[in-house]
Design a protein around this motif. Structure first.
Motif, short mmCIF file in Angstrom:
data_model
loop_
_atom_site.label_atom_id
_atom_site.label_comp_id
_atom_site.label_asym_id
_atom_site.label_seq_id
_atom_site.Cartn_x
_atom_site.Cartn_y
_atom_site.Cartn_z
N HIS A 1 94.68 46.85 67.00
CA HIS A 1 96.08 46.36 66.25
C HIS A 1 96.43 47.90 66.07
O HIS A 1 97.75 48.14 66.21
CB HIS A 1 95.96 45.52 64.92
CG HIS A 1 97.05 45.21 64.86
ND1 HIS A 1 97.10 43.63 63.39
CD2 HIS A 1 98.28 45.06 64.96
CE1 HIS A 1 98.18 43.27 63.26
NE2 HIS A 1 99.08 43.72 64.64
N HIS A 45 105.29 46.69 61.33
CA HIS A 45 103.59 46.96 61.77
C HIS A 45 103.15 48.36 60.53
O HIS A 45 102.21 47.94 59.67
CB HIS A 45 102.82 47.39 62.38
CG HIS A 45 102.85 46.15 63.40
ND1 HIS A 45 103.35 46.21 64.69
CD2 HIS A 45 101.39 45.48 64.03
CE1 HIS A 45 102.82 45.48 65.41
NE2 HIS A 45 102.46 44.43 64.61
N TRP A 78 106.42 36.86 62.26
CA TRP A 78 106.23 37.73 61.20
C TRP A 78 106.09 36.08 60.17
O TRP A 78 107.72 36.15 60.56
CB TRP A 78 106.98 39.05 60.42
CG TRP A 78 106.36 40.02 62.10
CD1 TRP A 78 106.96 40.05 63.44
CD2 TRP A 78 105.18 41.19 62.15
NE1 TRP A 78 106.88 41.06 63.88
CE2 TRP A 78 105.15 41.83 63.07
CE3 TRP A 78 104.77 41.75 61.03
CZ2 TRP A 78 105.12 43.15 63.28
CZ3 TRP A 78 103.81 43.00 60.66
CH2 TRP A 78 103.78 43.08 62.28
FE LIG Z 1 100.68 42.74 65.10
#
Ligand SMILES: [Fe+2]
Length: 201
Positions: free
Chosen positions: A31, A82, A130
């Motif tokens: 990630h 992020h 998200w």
């Molecule tokens: Fe991500």
């Protein structure tokens, strides 16, 4: 003659989140690399745009210019969301049981548990994107939103208070495809509520 000020480039941030319960170090490492890709691409797009502008090729009829401009929302939001996500995670957070954020979430949804249930439902929606609790800077109300990819659904000027990544790369290494809710529960064990509260206006 240079027409534009020197570009400000973005530098990837680092987080120490190893050893979380329910989100493996391997998932986090992948990630972080993906996040660094967004930073790299945001910088790259800006460089390319500067070149096109220097050459006077920043025209609506210039496909290369248009494509880069269209991609800004994807790369910039991929970078910033992020950062907000990792910033609102912590290895051993305190539970949220009192305080301003607790009260505001409860007021907006008829109780903290009601807010939580709603946020988890948003995160559990089909698709990649998200779940975000935003605060409206105009009326200060908190609302839960779904953002597809990184850029579709963000509300202009709203302040992200809690950001949860529900792209598959955030959890598919640790869980089966039908177990997204287990990832969401793991994420909730690691929310840095102090970081979220500090975002309130
Ligand atoms: Fe991500």
């Amino acid at each position: 003659m240079k027409l534009y000020a020197p570009l400000r480039t973005y530098t990837p941030k680092k987080w120490d989140l190893s050893g979380l319960q329910g989100i493996s170090d391997a998932t986090l490492e992948t990630h972080f690399s993906l996040y660094e890709g967004y930073v790299k691409n945001a910088n790259l797009l800006n460089e390319r745009l500067a070149e096109l502008r220097e050459r006077g090729e920043n025209k609506a009829a210039q496909p290369s210019f248009c494509e880069i401009v269209r991609r800004l929302g994807f790369e910039y939001n991929g970078m910033r969301l992020h950062e907000l996500y990792f910033d609102n995670m912590k290895k051993k957070p305190e539970e949220l049981t009192t305080g301003r954020l607790y009260e505001m979430l409860g007021q907006a949804f008829g109780g903290f548990e009601e807010w939580k249930r709603d946020f988890m439902a948003v995160g559990g929606m089909r698709g990649i994107g998200w779940a975000i609790s935003y605060q409206d800077p105009v009326n200060h109300q908190i609302t839960n939103h779904w953002v597809s990819d990184h850029e579709y659904g963000n509300v202009a000027g709203f302040v992200p208070i809690l950001v949860m990544d529900v792209w598959e790369h955030a959890w598919i290494r640790d869980y089966k495809p039908a177990e997204k809710s287990t990832y969401i529960e793991a994420f909730f064990r690691h929310i840095d509520w102090d970081a979220c509260e500090s975002r309130l206006s």
